[in-house]
Design an enzyme around this catalytic site. Structure first.
Site, short mmCIF file in Angstrom:
data_model
loop_
_atom_site.label_atom_id
_atom_site.label_comp_id
_atom_site.label_asym_id
_atom_site.label_seq_id
_atom_site.Cartn_x
_atom_site.Cartn_y
_atom_site.Cartn_z
N LYS A 232 5.67 -7.71 -10.50
CA LYS A 232 6.98 -8.03 -9.91
C LYS A 232 7.24 -9.53 -10.03
O LYS A 232 6.30 -10.33 -10.05
CB LYS A 232 6.97 -7.68 -8.42
CG LYS A 232 7.09 -6.21 -8.11
CD LYS A 232 7.16 -6.00 -6.59
CE LYS A 232 7.25 -4.53 -6.23
NZ LYS A 232 8.49 -3.87 -6.68
N ARG B 217 5.30 6.90 -5.93
CA ARG B 217 5.40 8.32 -6.26
C ARG B 217 4.05 8.87 -6.72
O ARG B 217 3.79 10.06 -6.58
CB ARG B 217 6.50 8.53 -7.32
CG ARG B 217 6.24 7.81 -8.62
CD ARG B 217 7.51 7.70 -9.47
NE ARG B 217 8.44 6.70 -8.97
CZ ARG B 217 9.62 6.43 -9.52
NH1 ARG B 217 10.01 7.08 -10.61
NH2 ARG B 217 10.42 5.51 -9.01
N1 BES Z 1 7.90 -0.74 -3.31
C1 BES Z 1 8.85 -0.69 -4.37
C2 BES Z 1 10.25 -0.33 -3.87
C3 BES Z 1 10.93 -1.30 -2.94
C4 BES Z 1 11.90 -2.16 -3.41
C5 BES Z 1 10.65 -1.31 -1.58
C6 BES Z 1 12.54 -3.02 -2.54
C7 BES Z 1 11.28 -2.17 -0.72
C8 BES Z 1 12.23 -3.02 -1.18
C9 BES Z 1 8.44 0.37 -5.38
O1 BES Z 1 7.09 0.59 -5.53
C10 BES Z 1 8.95 -0.09 -6.71
O2 BES Z 1 8.56 -1.12 -7.15
N2 BES Z 1 9.83 0.70 -7.30
C11 BES Z 1 10.41 0.39 -8.56
C12 BES Z 1 10.48 1.66 -9.37
C13 BES Z 1 10.83 1.46 -10.83
C14 BES Z 1 9.72 0.71 -11.53
C15 BES Z 1 11.04 2.81 -11.46
C16 BES Z 1 11.81 -0.16 -8.33
O3 BES Z 1 12.49 0.30 -7.42
O4 BES Z 1 12.18 -1.08 -9.05
ZN ZN Z 2 6.14 -0.74 -6.91
#
Ligand code: BES
Ligand code: ZN
Ligand code: ZN
Length: 509
Positions: A280, A354
């Protein structure tokens, strides 16, 4: 905090501070507020007449009776317009009053039950909401600060009602409210707590501690070896990049009671989400310590369920791990095999929630549950769709379960919005090498894709999924728009909703 309920007239109550209220636009206060006003010679009425107090939500005014009544101070709190008033308004008013009481430095205060008079709300629920608002409004995260706060919290709070016959109902409501709100504060603590203080092992230890308080609760922590034996390759794939040992927590309230309905709650507990090899960006990355919001809600709900001794068989499943990059970490292109045998191609290691839920949802089958509800800070896409702090997305394969959740949402004030499980969302998850991919190629419909992914592992029972990514962490600046029962940081979202769902289930069946 100690909460008591007594019967009597608020204007005759002896305390450091008494709290009454006013709807917006009311010119002549009636009921309890009117009685206090009259005893003080009309000073509240004068403040209203001069336009100094209008009864807006969040508005407060302090008066000094100087012997006219036994109380030292009188606080009037605004309830906003009467036609928009609900239990959420009670939480707001109670939170506002409690914060003002702390600001004034009083160790003890008393209040009428907002909404139970002219508000027309049911007394028991109003008392519950008043206790909730008071405790949630006073919450602050202090664990790691050496300096105590300038103003300590009030230690004692008394709800005062006129009719003695209503005491049992009000007491019951206040007790439930206290249990629910204290559980929500535990969830807030877990979210605010830094990732180096809230590791998977720490969560496992806490779960054991919670279960040990109750004769009817059991807790089993599966370590990585146990998980491997069960075939939880999806969960372990995420865990392999971290030096912190993962833990798969299984809590059971009323285990073995086959006469009771079984409801399974599943909570995502990524104790820190770096994104893994699909790293990230660093901005606001500290907030990813809150990626255990679903798991925190489940642990806290189990605590409340134990205290309420609900006649239900409730199972709490919390897969807990960090998501880290590293020499051992899983990589894009890797294929993992989940507990139900399905193979998953990793497109993004940041779509890790997931993956840990896949194994937990497959594991849930063994309880032959009447319902499984999972809570997860799953996607940024859900936050894009519904906004920050507005509503959680809810997906469900079962109309009845969805309806129960919507009823619980109304009562608890924790908002959910129904989202669709269209088959098309699955198209994007086609994989060249495995049964399915953990993420699609593009950003569109990302929240639907995440839910359809989960559905592949939740096929044996009625299931609902709550995407709480936008609800776990309150990050709006401190404007009057932020409800008074919320502070910056962890919200504990989901605890009130889940406890309400389970209480309704245990009474109505
Ligand atoms: N933990 C994150 C989602 C999240 C985003 C929680 C903002 C709280 C605030 C999750 O694991 C994630 O990174 N999801 C990705 C999925 C994508 C790679 C398909 C996302 O939402 O960008
Ligand atoms: Zn994530
Ligand atoms: Zn995550």
């Amino acid at each position: 905090m100690e909460i008591n309920v007594i019967s009597g007239a608020i204007q005759a109550t002896e305390d450091e501070l008494i709290v009454v209220n006013l709807f917006e636009g009311v010119e002549k206060p009636g009921g309890a507020t009117g009685a206090v006003d009259k005893a003080m010679g009309g000073v509240i009425g004068e403040a209203i007449a001069r336009g100094d107090f209008r009864g807006k939500q969040g508005e407060v005014a302090v008066f000094y009776p100087r012997g006219a009544i036994p109380a030292v101070r009188v606080l009037v709190v605004g309830l906003g317009p009467q036609d928009k008033f609900s239990l959420q308004g009670v939480r707001e008013a109670a939170a506002t009053a409690a914060r003002k009481a702390r600001e004034l430095g009083v160790p003890s205060f008393s209040s009428i039950i907002h909404g139970a008079g002219a508000g027309g709300l049911e007394l028991e629920s109003a008392a519950q909401a008043a206790a909730e608002g008071t405790i949630l409004g006073l919450y602050r995260y202090q664990e790691l600060k050496n300096k105590p706060p300038d103003r300590p919290d009030p230690e004692q709070f008394t709800l005062v009602l006129l009719d003695e016959a209503n005491l049992p109902a009000a007491e019951a409501g206040a007790d439930v409210g206290q249990i629910v709100a204290e559980a929500a504060c535990l969830a807030r603590d877990l979210i605010n707590r830094p990732a180096n203080y809230a590791t998977p092992s720490d969560l496992a230890e806490l779960a054991m501690e919670i279960a040990s308080q109750f004769g009817a609760m059991r807790c089993q922590v599966l370590d990585e070896e146990d998980a491997a034996e069960l075939g939880m390759g999806s969960f372990l794939g995420v865990a392999q990049g971290s030096d912190e040992p993962a833990a798969f927590i299984v809590m059971e309230h009323n285990p073995g009671r086959e006469d009771l309905d079984t409801v399974v709650l599943v909570g995502k507990a990524i104790t820190f989400d770096t994104g893994g090899i699909s790293l990230k960006p660093s901005e606001h990355l500290d907030r990813m310590r809150g990626d255990l919001g679903g798991g925190a809600a489940v642990l806290a709900t189990m605590l409340a369920v134990g205290q309420l001794e609900l006649p239900l068989h409730v199972v709490g499943l919390v897969p807990a791990t960090e998501n880290m990059p590293g020499g051992q970490a899983y990589k894009p292109g890797d294929v993992l095999t989940a507990m139900n045998g399905k193979t998953i191609e990793i497109i993004s290691t940041d779509a890790e929630g997931r993956l840990i839920l896949a194994d937990a949802l497959a594991y849930a089958s063994r309880f032959e549950p009447k319902a499984v509800v999972d809570l997860a800070t799953l996607t940024g896409a859900c936050v894009i769709a519904l906004g920050r702090g507005v509503a959680a997305g809810v997906f469900s394969t079962d109309e009845g379960l969805l309806a129960r959740l919507q009823v619980a949402s109304q009562a608890s004030g924790e908002r959910i919005w129904h989202m669709p499980l269209y088959d098309e969302y699955l198209d994007g998850l086609e994989s060249l090498t495995a049964d399915l991919a953990n993420s699609g190629g593009d950003r569109f419909g990302g929240v639907g894709a995440s839910a359809m992914f989960l559905k592949q592992f939740a096929d044996n029972y009625p299931w609902a999924h709550l995407d709480i990514a936008g609800m776990t962490f309150e990050e709006r600046p401190g404007t009057p728009k932020r409800p008074a029962h919320l502070q910056k940081g962890g919200t504990g979202f989901g605890v009130r909703l889940m406890v309400q769902l389970l209480r309704d289930w245990s009474t109505a069946g």
